[in-house]
Scaffold this active site. Structure first.
Site, PDB file in Angstrom:
ATOM      1  N   CYS A   1       0.813  -1.226   0.000  1.00  4.18           N
ATOM      2  CA  CYS A   1       0.000   0.000   0.000  1.00  4.18           C
ATOM      3  C   CYS A   1       0.846   1.276   0.000  1.00  4.18           C
ATOM      4  O   CYS A   1       0.660   2.164  -0.839  1.00  4.18           O
ATOM      5  CB  CYS A   1      -0.984  -0.012   1.174  1.00  4.18           C
ATOM      6  SG  CYS A   1      -0.226   0.129   2.817  1.00  4.18           S
TER       7      CYS A   1
ATOM      8  N   HIS B   1      -2.607   1.403   6.765  1.00  3.72           N
ATOM      9  CA  HIS B   1      -2.949   1.273   5.348  1.00  3.72           C
ATOM     10  C   HIS B   1      -3.126   2.663   4.750  1.00  3.72           C
ATOM     11  O   HIS B   1      -3.555   3.599   5.439  1.00  3.72           O
ATOM     12  CB  HIS B   1      -4.242   0.471   5.166  1.00  3.72           C
ATOM     13  CG  HIS B   1      -4.538   0.158   3.723  1.00  3.72           C
ATOM     14  ND1 HIS B   1      -3.872  -0.821   3.025  1.00  3.72           N
ATOM     15  CD2 HIS B   1      -5.423   0.716   2.843  1.00  3.72           C
ATOM     16  CE1 HIS B   1      -4.328  -0.871   1.789  1.00  3.72           C
ATOM     17  NE2 HIS B   1      -5.270   0.051   1.639  1.00  3.72           N
TER      18      HIS B   1
ATOM     19  N   HIS C   1      -5.647   1.870  -4.442  1.00  2.00           N
ATOM     20  CA  HIS C   1      -4.746   1.325  -3.421  1.00  2.00           C
ATOM     21  C   HIS C   1      -4.327  -0.085  -3.786  1.00  2.00           C
ATOM     22  O   HIS C   1      -4.924  -0.731  -4.662  1.00  2.00           O
ATOM     23  CB  HIS C   1      -5.420   1.350  -2.043  1.00  2.00           C
ATOM     24  CG  HIS C   1      -6.539   0.368  -1.888  1.00  2.00           C
ATOM     25  ND1 HIS C   1      -6.690  -0.438  -0.778  1.00  2.00           N
ATOM     26  CD2 HIS C   1      -7.586   0.047  -2.710  1.00  2.00           C
ATOM     27  CE1 HIS C   1      -7.772  -1.202  -0.920  1.00  2.00           C
ATOM     28  NE2 HIS C   1      -8.337  -0.914  -2.070  1.00  2.00           N
TER      29      HIS C   1
END
Length: 349
Positions: A265, A313, A325
């Site tokens: 990520c 994240h 993402h």
């Protein structure tokens, strides 16, 4: 910087945008509240639904460990550079010490050949210059030129000792950081192996259902949802970063990877901004502070959306209530709703 957003006479565009973001976040929160409070991450699931929930939790835990791995790996890289620099300086310092000692040795040889050796020079060659120079009476027995050379030698030796001590300390830090890298790597691998076992135990239909669970944001023909192209990025560099992130859609997730062919990520967002000529930190936790914090209701394309209370994240806002993402192993870089999980902050680099 001037905004490129299209003007709205009634303000309804912003209201609609806030509603889209708020609704997406609320739906994600409601879904997350369905996880049993007392369930442990690796409890054996009783059915397919709980198995999918366990896999989700394992992926989240693996992602946290991945960001810890990224931080330790980045620290190891930085420490390695610092150790190399200190070693280089120490080598140059040793060369200087040797040169000064050779000069003093040459002076002693010349004096010896001329019929005698100054006792002061003899002491220099046999004792520590520090100890010798601390004797005030000794300075009276040598000339100014000798004294300056001795002072230079003392300074060079002190600097060399300091550099070697600092390098030794950095080596200890580097060793600890490498141990942390290995520890976090094992944690990631263990979590992912457990998740794979759970997924493999599901039927093909359940595995397909899990894979589709959060795949929103694109039409069946692969085009963008309406409104993507119409929303202006926060800045030219944000627009360039978003363009890079869009090019990465479809590439695989790989933990610890930062492009150009695979990403985790934070690796995706760092790579995308790097393609725009902007350096941002490696981890999602550090990226949280890599710019100006803005409210979710004011998010613009190119902003970084950081998730979970531990900022484990991160994705890039793409407009129309969507983020790009790298979600988890086995899933390619993709679009998902901005409210797919609890949002911690929005950052504008």
């Amino acid at each position: 910087m001037a905004s490129h957003r299209r003007p709205s006479s009634s303000g309804l565009d912003r209201t609609k945008r806030v509603t889209v973001l708020s609704a997406a976040a609320a739906s994600a929160a409601a879904a997350l509240s369905a996880v049993p409070a007392g369930a442990r991450p690796e409890d054996p699931p009783s059915d397919a639904v709980s198995a999918r929930g366990a896999v989700d939790r394992l992926y989240a835990q693996a992602e946290r460990a991945t960001e810890l791995f990224n931080a330790a790996e980045e620290r190891s890289r930085r420490l390695t550079e610092e150790v190399d620099l200190l070693r280089d300086r120490a080598a140059r310092g040793q060369e200087r010490v040797n040169a000064i000692r050779n000069a003093l040795g040459g002076l002693a040889g010349a004096q010896y050949r001329s019929g005698g050796l100054d006792p002061a020079i003899a002491l220099v060659l046999s004792e520590s210059p520090d100890g010798y120079l601390d004797k005030a009476s000794a300075l009276e027995r040598i000339g100014q030129r000798h004294a300056e050379r001795l002072r230079s030698l003392r300074t060079a030796l002190r600097s060399l000792r300091q550099q070697r001590t600092e390098a030794a300390g950095k080596l200890v830090e580097l060793s600890d950081s490498r141990k942390a890298v290995a520890h976090h790597k094992k944690t990631v691998q263990r979590k992912l192996a457990t998740a794979r076992r759970l997924l493999n135990a599901l039927s093909p239909e359940e595995r397909a259902r899990f894979a589709r669970a959060s795949r929103h944001g694109r039409r069946a023909d692969g085009g963008f949802l309406p409104g993507f192209e119409d929303m202006a990025a926060a800045s030219p560099r944000a627009a360039a970063a978003l363009a890079a992130a869009r090019q990465a859609v479809g590439l695989p997730y790989a933990w610890g990877a930062a492009g150009p062919s695979a990403f985790d990520c934070s690796g995706l967002t760092q790579w995308a901004y790097g393609a725009a000529g902007v350096a941002i930190p490696r981890t999602s936790q550090a990226q949280r502070y890599a710019g100006r914090s803005v409210p979710l209701s004011q998010a613009q394309p190119g902003d970084l959306v950081v998730y979970r209370s531990d900022a484990s994240h991160v994705g890039m806002y793409a407009g129309n209530g969507q983020v790009i993402h790298a979600p988890y192993p086995g899933a390619a870089v993709r679009y998902d709703p901005v409210g797919m999980m609890p949002i911690s902050s929005v950052t504008r680099p």
